[in-house]
Scaffold this motif. Structure first.
Motif, short mmCIF file in Angstrom:
data_model
loop_
_atom_site.label_atom_id
_atom_site.label_comp_id
_atom_site.label_asym_id
_atom_site.label_seq_id
_atom_site.Cartn_x
_atom_site.Cartn_y
_atom_site.Cartn_z
N ARG A 1 0.82 -1.22 0.00
CA ARG A 1 0.00 0.00 0.00
C ARG A 1 0.85 1.27 0.00
N CYS A 2 2.15 1.14 0.07
CA CYS A 2 3.04 2.29 0.05
C CYS A 2 4.16 1.99 -0.95
N PRO A 3 4.98 2.97 -1.30
CA PRO A 3 6.10 2.68 -2.17
C PRO A 3 7.01 1.61 -1.58
N VAL A 4 7.55 0.77 -2.45
CA VAL A 4 8.47 -0.30 -2.05
C VAL A 4 9.84 -0.01 -2.66
N LEU A 5 10.85 0.02 -1.81
CA LEU A 5 12.23 0.18 -2.28
C LEU A 5 12.88 -1.19 -2.32
N VAL A 6 13.24 -1.62 -3.52
CA VAL A 6 13.93 -2.90 -3.70
C VAL A 6 15.43 -2.59 -3.78
N VAL A 7 16.19 -3.04 -2.79
CA VAL A 7 17.61 -2.70 -2.68
C VAL A 7 18.42 -3.71 -3.47
N ARG A 8 19.12 -3.21 -4.47
CA ARG A 8 19.99 -4.06 -5.27
C ARG A 8 21.05 -3.18 -5.93
N GLY A 9 22.13 -3.80 -6.38
CA GLY A 9 23.18 -3.06 -7.06
C GLY A 9 23.89 -2.08 -6.15
N ARG A 10 24.57 -1.15 -6.76
CA ARG A 10 25.29 -0.10 -6.02
C ARG A 10 24.89 1.26 -6.58
N PRO A 11 24.17 2.06 -5.81
CA PRO A 11 23.76 3.37 -6.32
C PRO A 11 24.97 4.26 -6.55
N GLU A 12 24.91 5.06 -7.60
CA GLU A 12 25.96 6.04 -7.90
C GLU A 12 25.61 7.33 -7.15
N PRO A 13 26.43 7.73 -6.14
CA PRO A 13 26.07 8.88 -5.31
C PRO A 13 25.83 10.16 -6.09
N ALA A 14 26.54 10.34 -7.21
CA ALA A 14 26.38 11.56 -8.00
C ALA A 14 25.43 11.36 -9.18
N GLY A 15 24.78 10.20 -9.24
CA GLY A 15 23.92 9.89 -10.37
C GLY A 15 22.55 10.53 -10.26
N ALA A 16 21.77 10.39 -11.31
CA ALA A 16 20.42 10.96 -11.37
C ALA A 16 19.41 10.01 -10.73
N VAL A 17 18.25 10.56 -10.40
CA VAL A 17 17.07 9.75 -10.12
C VAL A 17 16.38 9.55 -11.46
N VAL A 18 16.11 8.30 -11.83
CA VAL A 18 15.55 7.97 -13.13
C VAL A 18 14.09 7.58 -12.96
N LEU A 19 13.21 8.21 -13.74
CA LEU A 19 11.79 7.90 -13.72
C LEU A 19 11.43 7.13 -14.98
N ALA A 20 10.88 5.93 -14.80
CA ALA A 20 10.39 5.15 -15.94
C ALA A 20 9.04 5.71 -16.34
N ALA A 21 9.02 6.59 -17.34
CA ALA A 21 7.83 7.36 -17.69
C ALA A 21 7.08 6.65 -18.81
N ASP A 22 6.15 5.76 -18.43
CA ASP A 22 5.44 4.99 -19.44
C ASP A 22 4.15 5.66 -19.91
N GLY A 23 3.81 6.81 -19.33
CA GLY A 23 2.63 7.53 -19.77
C GLY A 23 1.32 6.96 -19.27
N SER A 24 1.36 5.97 -18.39
CA SER A 24 0.14 5.35 -17.90
C SER A 24 -0.56 6.24 -16.88
#
Length: 266
Positions: A127-150
């Motif tokens: 019922r709330c956002p779920v954060l699935v922890v995997r990989g290694r985040p890049e501290p200086a990287g962007a937040v990426v939105l999968a914009a499917d238009g739905s």
């Protein structure tokens, strides 16, 4: 008052990284961290001995170590522990009703998800956002939105903008293909509205030729976070196990947040 960040603690080798990520998310949100361990019914109620015994000692040590890890990541955090009876996926689904975020480790099977596989189950039912922890985040990287238009994109976009603002990161919105000339652009309207509420966030709106799932997976290797909307109709699983979802949730190089469209987003 916003709900806590809830994290499932299961003693897996990846548990330390999952708890650290959850602690940082709770600190960023200014809310408490709730450590939850579930005792499955298949384990037998008798084996959970409230008066003492091996199971109680093992679980106690596990949660104590998880709290120690959380406090190292965020020393001022309000941390609570809870042991609950039930299968982990059902317990965490119930916990998600009062949480601002639920955090789990990122093991996803190749085949269609089934009950008993915690992360795929939660991304479809929480019922709330779920954060699935995997990989290694890049501290200086962007937040990426999968914009499917739905239709489910609004909550995901708000979550992505809020995360980018809190992290001081740019936002990259990746959309599938080009829209037809003269066709209404709902995504542009969503992004325009969110820019007004988060003017400090720099936004890059990029069309993606070909397979969105593969592109998202590639981009995730250099990102802090990927955000995807959980889609579906009332009463049905919200996240279709399609190519995009399978590639992203199985192979992403950074954490993935799955945001439901149900009014419970954080």
């Amino acid at each position: 008052m916003r709900g806590p960040v809830v994290v499932g603690v299961d003693g897996a080798p990846s548990a330390r990284g999952v708890v650290e990520a959850a602690a940082r998310e709770a600190e960023r949100r200014g809310t408490a961290l709730r450590l939850v361990h579930a005792i499955g019914w298949s384990s037998g109620v008798v084996r959970w001995d409230p008066a003492g015994g091996g199971v109680r000692d093992r679980v106690g040590r596990m949660l104590t170590e998880a709290e120690r890890v959380a406090r190292r990541a965020a020393p001022l955090l309000d941390v609570t522990q809870e042991v609950l009876m039930g299968e982990p996926e059902s317990v965490l689904e119930t916990e998600s009703r009062d949480a601002s975020l639920t955090v789990v480790g990122g093991h996803f099977p190749v085949a269609r998800p089934r009950k008993g596989s915690v992360a795929p189950y939660l991304t479809a039912h929480a019922r709330c956002p779920v954060l699935v922890v995997r990989g290694r985040p890049e501290p200086a990287g962007a937040v990426v939105l999968a914009a499917d238009g739905s239709w489910a994109m609004r909550e995901a976009a708000e979550f992505a903008f809020a995360e980018a603002a809190a992290r001081g990161a740019e936002l990259m919105a990746l959309r599938r293909g080009q829209r037809s000339r003269g066709a209404p652009d709902g995504l542009a309207g969503i992004l325009r509205d969110r820019r007004k509420s988060h003017p400090e966030v720099t936004v890059h709106d990029r069309p993606v030729p070909g397979r969105l799932g593969r592109t998202l997976t590639d981009v995730s290797a250099h990102a802090q976070l990927v955000v995807v909307a959980a889609r579906g109709r009332r009463g049905l699983p919200r996240l279709p196990w399609d190519g995009t979802s399978r590639f992203l949730l199985r192979d992403a190089g950074c954490p993935v947040a799955v945001v439901p469209s149900n009014g419970h987003g954080g």
